[in-house]
Scaffold this motif. Structure first.
Motif, mmCIF file in Angstrom:
data_model
loop_
_atom_site.group_PDB
_atom_site.id
_atom_site.type_symbol
_atom_site.label_atom_id
_atom_site.label_comp_id
_atom_site.label_asym_id
_atom_site.label_seq_id
_atom_site.Cartn_x
_atom_site.Cartn_y
_atom_site.Cartn_z
ATOM 1 N N ALA A 60 48.862 -49.073 -13.447
ATOM 2 C CA ALA A 60 47.974 -48.265 -14.292
ATOM 3 C C ALA A 60 47.918 -48.816 -15.713
ATOM 4 N N GLN A 104 44.275 -50.931 -17.981
ATOM 5 C CA GLN A 104 43.928 -50.045 -19.086
ATOM 6 C C GLN A 104 42.414 -49.877 -19.208
ATOM 7 N N PRO A 105 41.928 -48.639 -19.131
ATOM 8 C CA PRO A 105 40.480 -48.391 -19.201
ATOM 9 C C PRO A 105 40.001 -48.214 -20.649
ATOM 10 N N LEU A 159 38.659 -45.421 -23.013
ATOM 11 C CA LEU A 159 38.676 -43.954 -23.087
ATOM 12 C C LEU A 159 37.657 -43.517 -24.130
ATOM 13 N N THR A 168 36.117 -40.099 -26.356
ATOM 14 C CA THR A 168 36.242 -38.715 -26.795
ATOM 15 C C THR A 168 34.919 -38.333 -27.451
ATOM 16 N N ALA A 217 43.623 -38.081 -26.253
ATOM 17 C CA ALA A 217 43.047 -38.871 -25.155
ATOM 18 C C ALA A 217 44.090 -39.792 -24.529
ATOM 19 N N VAL A 218 44.879 -40.446 -25.350
ATOM 20 C CA VAL A 218 45.866 -41.405 -24.829
ATOM 21 C C VAL A 218 46.998 -40.683 -24.107
ATOM 22 N N TRP A 239 45.724 -39.488 -20.737
ATOM 23 C CA TRP A 239 45.662 -40.638 -19.826
ATOM 24 C C TRP A 239 47.061 -41.021 -19.347
ATOM 25 N N ASP A 256 48.079 -38.092 -16.872
ATOM 26 C CA ASP A 256 47.208 -37.858 -15.720
ATOM 27 C C ASP A 256 46.928 -39.099 -14.882
ATOM 28 N N VAL A 257 46.896 -40.260 -15.493
ATOM 29 C CA VAL A 257 46.555 -41.487 -14.769
ATOM 30 C C VAL A 257 47.770 -42.391 -14.583
ATOM 31 N N VAL A 258 48.496 -42.632 -15.666
ATOM 32 C CA VAL A 258 49.656 -43.526 -15.590
ATOM 33 C C VAL A 258 50.795 -42.867 -14.805
#
Length: 185
Positions: free
Chosen positions: A6, A10-11, A13, A15, A119-120, A123, A126-128
């Motif tokens: 993940a 890195q995407p 992001l 806001t 936001a970070v 992420w 929720d994602v990492v």
């Protein structure tokens, strides 16, 4: 997906006002300008003087890194506002450190740090798949502490007299957020 996968993927992001994208070699001049901000260096306790070559090598190693995520913060007009970072991965503990640096005093106090941080951190959880994100903030920076609290960080304690600033000793406030903690809107 593993934590390292993940982080490596890195995407971008987005806001309401900001875009957070992979920090890398293209940001060298902007990062160097931020490192010349004496107030930012004081607020973060940074005493090291970095050469252009050192910073360039660091930035070149970031894209695809599997142990950290460094985001460039840009505003609605595309202007570089600073960086927000998850680093110091403790994979077994699903834990990372958080840090942020805005690129100049005129950007502080406008909510950019809080917005980017939300936001970070979201992420990261929720994602990492992180369980814990932690940081330390120096006691002479209550504005940063308030921003971290707005994100959802909780004060855990205080490390006494960890930084010598001029003729004063400064405490560090330890803060963290867990994946199970309430998140601010």
């Amino acid at each position: 997906m593993t934590i390292r996968h993940a982080l490596r993927s890195q995407p971008v992001l987005r806001t309401e006002r900001l875009t957070l994208s992979q920090l890398g070699p293209d940001h060298l001049d902007l990062v160097m300008a931020g490192l010349a901000d004496e107030d930012a260096m004081r607020l973060t306790g940074t005493r090291t003087t970095f050469t252009r070559e050192q910073v360039g090598a660091h930035l070149a190693a970031l894209p695809g890194a599997d142990d950290r995520a460094d985001f460039a913060i840009t505003g609605p007009d595309g202007a570089y506002l600073g960086e927000v970072v998850l680093n110091e991965l403790e994979e077994d503990d699903r834990s990372m450190n958080y840090r942020i640096a805005l690129a100049g005093p005129s950007l502080r106090g406008r909510g950019f740090g809080t917005e980017a941080g939300r936001a970070v951190v979201a992420w990261g959880f929720d994602v990492v798949g992180l369980h814990r994100v932690s940081l330390e903030v120096y006691a002479f920076n209550p504005a940063a502490q308030r921003s971290y609290e707005k994100i959802g960080f909780v004060v855990e304690g205080r490390a006494r007299e960890v930084l010598r600033h001029g003729d004063q000793w400064i405490d560090a406030v330890a803060m963290s957020m867990l994946d199970s903690d309430p998140r601010s809107a």
